[in-house]
Design a protein around this motif. Sequence first.
Motif, PDB file in Angstrom:
ATOM      1  N   GLY A 241      65.339   5.878 -10.695  1.00 36.09           N
ATOM      2  CA  GLY A 241      65.363   4.428 -10.835  1.00 36.09           C
ATOM      3  C   GLY A 241      64.303   3.920 -11.799  1.00 36.09           C
ATOM      4  O   GLY A 241      63.875   2.770 -11.714  1.00 36.09           O
ATOM      5  N   PHE A 242      63.874   4.791 -12.720  1.00 36.39           N
ATOM      6  CA  PHE A 242      62.853   4.396 -13.687  1.00 36.39           C
ATOM      7  C   PHE A 242      63.401   3.272 -14.553  1.00 36.39           C
ATOM      8  O   PHE A 242      64.563   3.287 -14.956  1.00 36.39           O
ATOM      9  N   GLN A 243      62.551   2.316 -14.842  1.00 36.88           N
ATOM     10  CA  GLN A 243      62.935   1.144 -15.620  1.00 36.88           C
ATOM     11  C   GLN A 243      63.364   1.533 -17.034  1.00 36.88           C
ATOM     12  O   GLN A 243      62.787   2.439 -17.627  1.00 36.88           O
ATOM     13  N   SER A 244      64.331   0.837 -17.559  1.00 33.96           N
ATOM     14  CA  SER A 244      64.751   1.030 -18.947  1.00 33.96           C
ATOM     15  C   SER A 244      63.855   0.203 -19.862  1.00 33.96           C
ATOM     16  O   SER A 244      63.589  -0.962 -19.582  1.00 33.96           O
ATOM     17  N   TYR A 245      63.383   0.818 -20.942  1.00 32.14           N
ATOM     18  CA  TYR A 245      62.555   0.120 -21.929  1.00 32.14           C
ATOM     19  C   TYR A 245      63.185   0.300 -23.304  1.00 32.14           C
ATOM     20  O   TYR A 245      63.594   1.397 -23.667  1.00 32.14           O
ATOM     21  N   GLN A 246      63.241  -0.805 -24.053  1.00 26.91           N
ATOM     22  CA  GLN A 246      63.897  -0.790 -25.358  1.00 26.91           C
ATOM     23  C   GLN A 246      62.936  -0.563 -26.515  1.00 26.91           C
ATOM     24  O   GLN A 246      63.349  -0.096 -27.570  1.00 26.91           O
ATOM     25  N   ASP A 247      61.685  -0.930 -26.327  1.00 30.07           N
ATOM     26  CA  ASP A 247      60.744  -0.823 -27.444  1.00 30.07           C
ATOM     27  C   ASP A 247      59.324  -0.601 -26.919  1.00 30.07           C
ATOM     28  O   ASP A 247      59.068  -0.679 -25.720  1.00 30.07           O
ATOM     29  N   LEU A 248      58.421  -0.327 -27.840  1.00 24.07           N
ATOM     30  CA  LEU A 248      57.027  -0.031 -27.495  1.00 24.07           C
ATOM     31  C   LEU A 248      56.346  -1.217 -26.822  1.00 24.07           C
ATOM     32  O   LEU A 248      55.504  -1.028 -25.943  1.00 24.07           O
ATOM     33  N   LYS A 249      56.719  -2.418 -27.181  1.00 23.87           N
ATOM     34  CA  LYS A 249      56.123  -3.610 -26.564  1.00 23.87           C
ATOM     35  C   LYS A 249      56.425  -3.633 -25.062  1.00 23.87           C
ATOM     36  O   LYS A 249      55.534  -3.865 -24.252  1.00 23.87           O
ATOM     37  N   GLN A 250      57.660  -3.367 -24.678  1.00 23.09           N
ATOM     38  CA  GLN A 250      58.021  -3.319 -23.254  1.00 23.09           C
ATOM     39  C   GLN A 250      57.292  -2.179 -22.545  1.00 23.09           C
ATOM     40  O   GLN A 250      56.852  -2.327 -21.409  1.00 23.09           O
ATOM     41  N   ALA A 251      57.173  -1.058 -23.218  1.00 22.85           N
ATOM     42  CA  ALA A 251      56.475   0.086 -22.620  1.00 22.85           C
ATOM     43  C   ALA A 251      55.003  -0.225 -22.400  1.00 22.85           C
ATOM     44  O   ALA A 251      54.421   0.190 -21.398  1.00 22.85           O
ATOM     45  N   ARG A 252      54.386  -0.966 -23.324  1.00 21.92           N
ATOM     46  CA  ARG A 252      52.976  -1.351 -23.149  1.00 21.92           C
ATOM     47  C   ARG A 252      52.809  -2.271 -21.941  1.00 21.92           C
ATOM     48  O   ARG A 252      51.822  -2.156 -21.201  1.00 21.92           O
ATOM     49  N   VAL A 253      53.749  -3.177 -21.741  1.00 22.03           N
ATOM     50  CA  VAL A 253      53.709  -4.054 -20.563  1.00 22.03           C
ATOM     51  C   VAL A 253      53.780  -3.193 -19.301  1.00 22.03           C
ATOM     52  O   VAL A 253      53.026  -3.404 -18.346  1.00 22.03           O
ATOM     53  N   ALA A 254      54.666  -2.204 -19.304  1.00 20.58           N
ATOM     54  CA  ALA A 254      54.795  -1.303 -18.157  1.00 20.58           C
ATOM     55  C   ALA A 254      53.502  -0.531 -17.913  1.00 20.58           C
ATOM     56  O   ALA A 254      53.053  -0.409 -16.772  1.00 20.58           O
ATOM     57  N   VAL A 255      52.897  -0.023 -18.970  1.00 19.28           N
ATOM     58  CA  VAL A 255      51.645   0.725 -18.825  1.00 19.28           C
ATOM     59  C   VAL A 255      50.577  -0.171 -18.215  1.00 19.28           C
ATOM     60  O   VAL A 255      49.822   0.265 -17.331  1.00 19.28           O
ATOM     61  N   ASN A 256      50.515  -1.408 -18.643  1.00 20.71           N
ATOM     62  CA  ASN A 256      49.541  -2.345 -18.052  1.00 20.71           C
ATOM     63  C   ASN A 256      49.788  -2.533 -16.565  1.00 20.71           C
ATOM     64  O   ASN A 256      48.843  -2.665 -15.792  1.00 20.71           O
ATOM     65  N   GLN A 257      51.044  -2.531 -16.151  1.00 24.73           N
ATOM     66  CA  GLN A 257      51.344  -2.630 -14.721  1.00 24.73           C
ATOM     67  C   GLN A 257      50.832  -1.398 -13.985  1.00 24.73           C
ATOM     68  O   GLN A 257      50.251  -1.512 -12.905  1.00 24.73           O
ATOM     69  N   TYR A 258      51.037  -0.215 -14.564  1.00 19.73           N
ATOM     70  CA  TYR A 258      50.520   1.003 -13.942  1.00 19.73           C
ATOM     71  C   TYR A 258      48.991   0.978 -13.891  1.00 19.73           C
ATOM     72  O   TYR A 258      48.391   1.392 -12.905  1.00 19.73           O
ATOM     73  N   ILE A 259      48.371   0.505 -14.952  1.00 15.55           N
ATOM     74  CA  ILE A 259      46.911   0.417 -14.993  1.00 15.55           C
ATOM     75  C   ILE A 259      46.390  -0.470 -13.862  1.00 15.55           C
ATOM     76  O   ILE A 259      45.367  -0.175 -13.242  1.00 15.55           O
ATOM     77  N   ASN A 260      47.110  -1.533 -13.566  1.00 11.98           N
ATOM     78  CA  ASN A 260      46.659  -2.502 -12.559  1.00 11.98           C
ATOM     79  C   ASN A 260      46.990  -2.110 -11.127  1.00 11.98           C
ATOM     80  O   ASN A 260      46.538  -2.761 -10.190  1.00 11.98           O
ATOM     81  N   ARG A 261      47.775  -1.059 -10.940  1.00 13.33           N
ATOM     82  CA  ARG A 261      48.061  -0.582  -9.584  1.00 13.33           C
ATOM     83  C   ARG A 261      46.936   0.349  -9.158  1.00 13.33           C
ATOM     84  O   ARG A 261      46.586   1.294  -9.863  1.00 13.33           O
ATOM     85  N   GLN A 262      46.407   0.114  -7.981  1.00 15.80           N
ATOM     86  CA  GLN A 262      45.215   0.823  -7.528  1.00 15.80           C
ATOM     87  C   GLN A 262      45.376   2.341  -7.437  1.00 15.80           C
ATOM     88  O   GLN A 262      44.470   3.094  -7.784  1.00 15.80           O
ATOM     89  N   TYR A 263      46.502   2.802  -6.962  1.00 12.79           N
ATOM     90  CA  TYR A 263      46.672   4.242  -6.751  1.00 12.79           C
ATOM     91  C   TYR A 263      47.832   4.794  -7.580  1.00 12.79           C
ATOM     92  O   TYR A 263      48.691   5.518  -7.078  1.00 12.79           O
ATOM     93  N   SER A 264      47.857   4.443  -8.844  1.00 13.51           N
ATOM     94  CA  SER A 264      48.879   4.900  -9.777  1.00 13.51           C
ATOM     95  C   SER A 264      48.219   5.828 -10.792  1.00 13.51           C
ATOM     96  O   SER A 264      47.240   5.457 -11.436  1.00 13.51           O
ATOM     97  N   TYR A 265      48.771   7.031 -10.919  1.00 16.99           N
ATOM     98  CA  TYR A 265      48.132   8.056 -11.744  1.00 16.99           C
ATOM     99  C   TYR A 265      49.113   8.730 -12.692  1.00 16.99           C
ATOM    100  O   TYR A 265      50.258   9.005 -12.325  1.00 16.99           O
ATOM    101  N   GLY A 266      48.616   9.032 -13.881  1.00 22.61           N
ATOM    102  CA  GLY A 266      49.342   9.892 -14.787  1.00 22.61           C
ATOM    103  C   GLY A 266      49.036  11.329 -14.431  1.00 22.61           C
ATOM    104  O   GLY A 266      47.911  11.666 -14.053  1.00 22.61           O
ATOM    105  N   ILE A 267      50.046  12.170 -14.524  1.00 23.90           N
ATOM    106  CA  ILE A 267      49.875  13.605 -14.295  1.00 23.90           C
ATOM    107  C   ILE A 267      49.747  14.252 -15.670  1.00 23.90           C
ATOM    108  O   ILE A 267      50.626  14.104 -16.515  1.00 23.90           O
ATOM    109  N   CYS A 268      48.639  14.955 -15.883  1.00 16.97           N
ATOM    110  CA  CYS A 268      48.362  15.541 -17.199  1.00 16.97           C
ATOM    111  C   CYS A 268      48.090  17.028 -17.080  1.00 16.97           C
ATOM    112  O   CYS A 268      47.489  17.488 -16.103  1.00 16.97           O
ATOM    113  N   LEU A 269      48.513  17.762 -18.091  1.00 22.90           N
ATOM    114  CA  LEU A 269      48.182  19.181 -18.169  1.00 22.90           C
ATOM    115  C   LEU A 269      46.723  19.336 -18.559  1.00 22.90           C
ATOM    116  O   LEU A 269      46.223  18.610 -19.421  1.00 22.90           O
ATOM    117  N   ARG A 270      46.041  20.266 -17.930  1.00 19.33           N
ATOM    118  CA  ARG A 270      44.647  20.550 -18.318  1.00 19.33           C
ATOM    119  C   ARG A 270      44.606  21.067 -19.755  1.00 19.33           C
ATOM    120  O   ARG A 270      43.754  20.669 -20.523  1.00 19.33           O
TER     121      ARG A 270
END
Length: 177
Positions: free
Chosen positions: A32-61
């Motif tokens: 159910g991941f949101q559909s994004y059409q352009d980088l501007k929409q994706a940046r808005v989404a990233v800001n939402q993730y940034i503002n969620r207290q327990y939201s994390y990116g999973i990264c390879l070491r």
Amino acid sequence: MANRIYLRSFELTDAPTILKWGQDQYYQDAAGFQSYQDLKQARVAVNQYINRQYSYGICLRQGKQLIGLAELYERGTNEADLLKTKEVGFLLDKEYTGHGYMTEALTMLFDLAFNQLRQEEIWAGTFTNNTKSQKLLKRLGFHYQYEIDLHKINPLFTYKEKYFLLKKAEWLKTELN
């Protein structure tokens, strides 16, 4: 297997990856991941993730690239529920599935939830056809609770979800084995 990944807060530089996922029907169908059409929409989404207290990116070491996301969010409406219960959401880039990365990430997240945040239980919902996530949840100690047809709640929704529950005591048993 341990320590191949790490969890970090989202950063604005994650927008291209969020856009990639948002333009791929696979992630919308599976999680159910949101559909994004352009980088501007994706940046808005990233800001939402940034503002969620327990939201994390999973990264390879190695390479440090973003390969997924995992987050805990509020579940329940009364204060007692909010103090003891969270729900988990997660997504892994399809190029990295089948290697145990999500198991590793959720183990870290649940350790945080149960040991630092002192949660008593964690809920997870999956689309009924997302058997991959359901198998993962069961391996981590979750137990199936119920299925709900969300269309009956809101006609805008066209899907059903299965809900799973992990109690702290079950997690401790799983963690010890």
